[in-house]
Design an enzyme around this catalytic site. Structure first.
Site, PDB file in Angstrom:
ATOM      1  CB  THR A  92      -7.462  -6.083   9.944  1.00  0.00           C
ATOM      2  OG1 THR A  92      -7.847  -7.272   9.241  1.00  0.00           O
ATOM      3  CG2 THR A  92      -7.877  -4.862   9.152  1.00  0.00           C
ATOM      4  CG  PHE A 151     -13.243   2.069   7.945  1.00  0.00           C
ATOM      5  CD1 PHE A 151     -12.724   1.393   6.858  1.00  0.00           C
ATOM      6  CD2 PHE A 151     -13.914   1.336   8.923  1.00  0.00           C
ATOM      7  CE1 PHE A 151     -12.857   0.017   6.730  1.00  0.00           C
ATOM      8  CE2 PHE A 151     -14.059  -0.054   8.808  1.00  0.00           C
ATOM      9  CZ  PHE A 151     -13.529  -0.703   7.698  1.00  0.00           C
ATOM     10  NE  ARG A 162      -6.050 -12.252   5.691  1.00  0.00           N
ATOM     11  CZ  ARG A 162      -6.828 -11.169   5.700  1.00  0.00           C
ATOM     12  NH1 ARG A 162      -6.751 -10.269   4.729  1.00  0.00           N
ATOM     13  NH2 ARG A 162      -7.671 -10.953   6.669  1.00  0.00           N
ATOM     14  CG  HIS A 174      -5.066  -6.321  -0.022  1.00  0.00           C
ATOM     15  ND1 HIS A 174      -6.249  -6.330   0.682  1.00  0.00           N
ATOM     16  CD2 HIS A 174      -5.202  -7.247  -1.007  1.00  0.00           C
ATOM     17  CE1 HIS A 174      -7.071  -7.205   0.116  1.00  0.00           C
ATOM     18  NE2 HIS A 174      -6.464  -7.778  -0.903  1.00  0.00           N
ATOM     19  CG  ASN A 189      -3.368  -2.645   7.168  1.00  0.00           C
ATOM     20  OD1 ASN A 189      -3.270  -2.195   6.024  1.00  0.00           O
ATOM     21  ND2 ASN A 189      -4.450  -3.252   7.599  1.00  0.00           N
ATOM     22  NE  ARG A 219      -2.447  -6.060   7.008  1.00  0.00           N
ATOM     23  CZ  ARG A 219      -3.642  -6.535   6.690  1.00  0.00           C
ATOM     24  NH1 ARG A 219      -4.290  -7.325   7.514  1.00  0.00           N
ATOM     25  NH2 ARG A 219      -4.186  -6.225   5.529  1.00  0.00           N
ATOM     26  CE  LYS A 252      -3.820  -2.269   2.519  1.00  0.00           C
ATOM     27  NZ  LYS A 252      -4.681  -2.174   3.731  1.00  0.00           N
TER      28      LYS A 252
HETATM   29  N1  UDP Z   1      -9.552  -0.804   7.887  1.00  0.00           N
HETATM   30  C1  UDP Z   1      -9.576   0.319   8.707  1.00  0.00           C
HETATM   31  N2  UDP Z   1     -10.344   0.272   9.842  1.00  0.00           N
HETATM   32  C2  UDP Z   1     -11.043  -0.841  10.208  1.00  0.00           C
HETATM   33  C3  UDP Z   1     -11.007  -1.959   9.373  1.00  0.00           C
HETATM   34  C4  UDP Z   1     -10.260  -1.913   8.223  1.00  0.00           C
HETATM   35  O1  UDP Z   1      -8.942   1.322   8.416  1.00  0.00           O
HETATM   36  O2  UDP Z   1     -11.703  -0.818  11.266  1.00  0.00           O
HETATM   37  C5  UDP Z   1      -8.769  -0.761   6.636  1.00  0.00           C
HETATM   38  C6  UDP Z   1      -7.416  -1.484   6.752  1.00  0.00           C
HETATM   39  O3  UDP Z   1      -6.451  -0.757   5.986  1.00  0.00           O
HETATM   40  C7  UDP Z   1      -7.731  -2.835   6.141  1.00  0.00           C
HETATM   41  C8  UDP Z   1      -8.712  -2.452   5.033  1.00  0.00           C
HETATM   42  O4  UDP Z   1      -9.491  -1.408   5.606  1.00  0.00           O
HETATM   43  O5  UDP Z   1      -6.561  -3.481   5.661  1.00  0.00           O
HETATM   44  C9  UDP Z   1      -9.618  -3.579   4.569  1.00  0.00           C
HETATM   45  O6  UDP Z   1     -10.316  -4.106   5.669  1.00  0.00           O
HETATM   46  P1  UDP Z   1     -10.519  -5.671   5.858  1.00  0.00           P
HETATM   47  O7  UDP Z   1     -11.509  -5.854   6.968  1.00  0.00           O
HETATM   48  O8  UDP Z   1     -10.826  -6.313   4.547  1.00  0.00           O
HETATM   49  O9  UDP Z   1      -9.098  -6.161   6.417  1.00  0.00           O
HETATM   50  P2  UDP Z   1      -7.917  -6.968   5.700  1.00  0.00           P
HETATM   51  O10 UDP Z   1      -8.540  -8.019   4.827  1.00  0.00           O
HETATM   52  O11 UDP Z   1      -7.097  -5.966   4.920  1.00  0.00           O
HETATM   53  O12 UDP Z   1      -7.125  -7.554   6.841  1.00  0.00           O
HETATM   54 MG    MG Z   2     -10.072  -7.927   3.374  1.00  0.00          MG
END
Ligand code: UDP
Ligand code: MG
Length: 167
Positions: A97, A58, A91, A125, A122, A108, A10
């Site tokens: 996350t 968000f 992952r 992705h 973080n 992360r 990112k």
């Molecule tokens: N994100 C955030 N606040 C939250 C949840 C998610 O800013 O409470 C952002 C974070 O950058 C995350 C992205 O949104 O990586 C996508 O969210 P997701 O729940 O899909 O998490 P991921 O699959 O990336 O772990």
């Molecule tokens: Mg996701």
């Protein structure tokens, strides 16, 4: 069975000069990189990529974040990793996350932060499961950009190029 997963470094990862570190960490998985490109992320691509999160409070900040609007780097490095258990392997290395909850030695956990606005920056992705991986890879890459035949294709329309390389 071998599977593919989408990885994005990112804009915060690029701005913090973490590309080398992240690629080194990912190489621990012994997976193959089968596609890579640097992408200027359009609003359309960003919204499609995160379409499952449209209703989240968000969401607008997230779109700005992935488009690089909070960093000078308005770009993302997109890659497809391929191999046994690729989705879970990446992952696990990426970590949770929320970077404060992520394992301290995960990518992360090591490099992420929560901004004062509350966005989880973080740095990486990684696709969450097989269905997401296929949807995301098809969004970010065309078939000819991936060196393994992952999904079925059909004949496309001949593309007209605006520019070709000068001699
Ligand atoms: N994100 C955030 N606040 C939250 C949840 C998610 O800013 O409470 C952002 C974070 O950058 C995350 C992205 O949104 O990586 C996508 O969210 P997701 O729940 O899909 O998490 P991921 O699959 O990336 O772990
Ligand atoms: Mg996701």
């Amino acid at each position: 069975m071998k599977e593919a997963t989408l990885v994005l470094i990112k804009p915060d990862g690029l701005k913090k000069s973490l590309t080398g570190n992240i690629l080194t960490r990912l190489s621990e998985t012994k997976l193959d990189i089968i596609a890579a490109r640097i992408v200027h992320v359009s609003a359309e691509l960003a919204k499609k990529h995160y379409e499952a999160l449209t209703d989240k409070p968000f969401f607008e900040d997230l779109i700005q974040y992935i488009r690089g609007e909070f960093h000078e780097k308005r770009k993302v490095m997109a890659m497809v990793y391929y191999g046994e258990g690729a989705i879970n392997k990446v992952r696990a290395l990426a970590g949770s996350t929320n970077p404060e909850e992520a394992d301290a030695v995960s990518i992360r956990g090591q490099y992420g932060r929560i901004t004062t606005k509350g966005v989880y920056e973080n740095v990486i992705h990684a696709s969450a499961h097989k269905k997401d991986a296929e949807r995301e890879i098809k969004l970010w890459f065309q078939p000819e950009e991936i060196i393994v035949d992952l999904y079925s294709t059909k004949a496309g329309e001949k593309r007209t190029c605006n520019e070709v390389w000068a001699l």
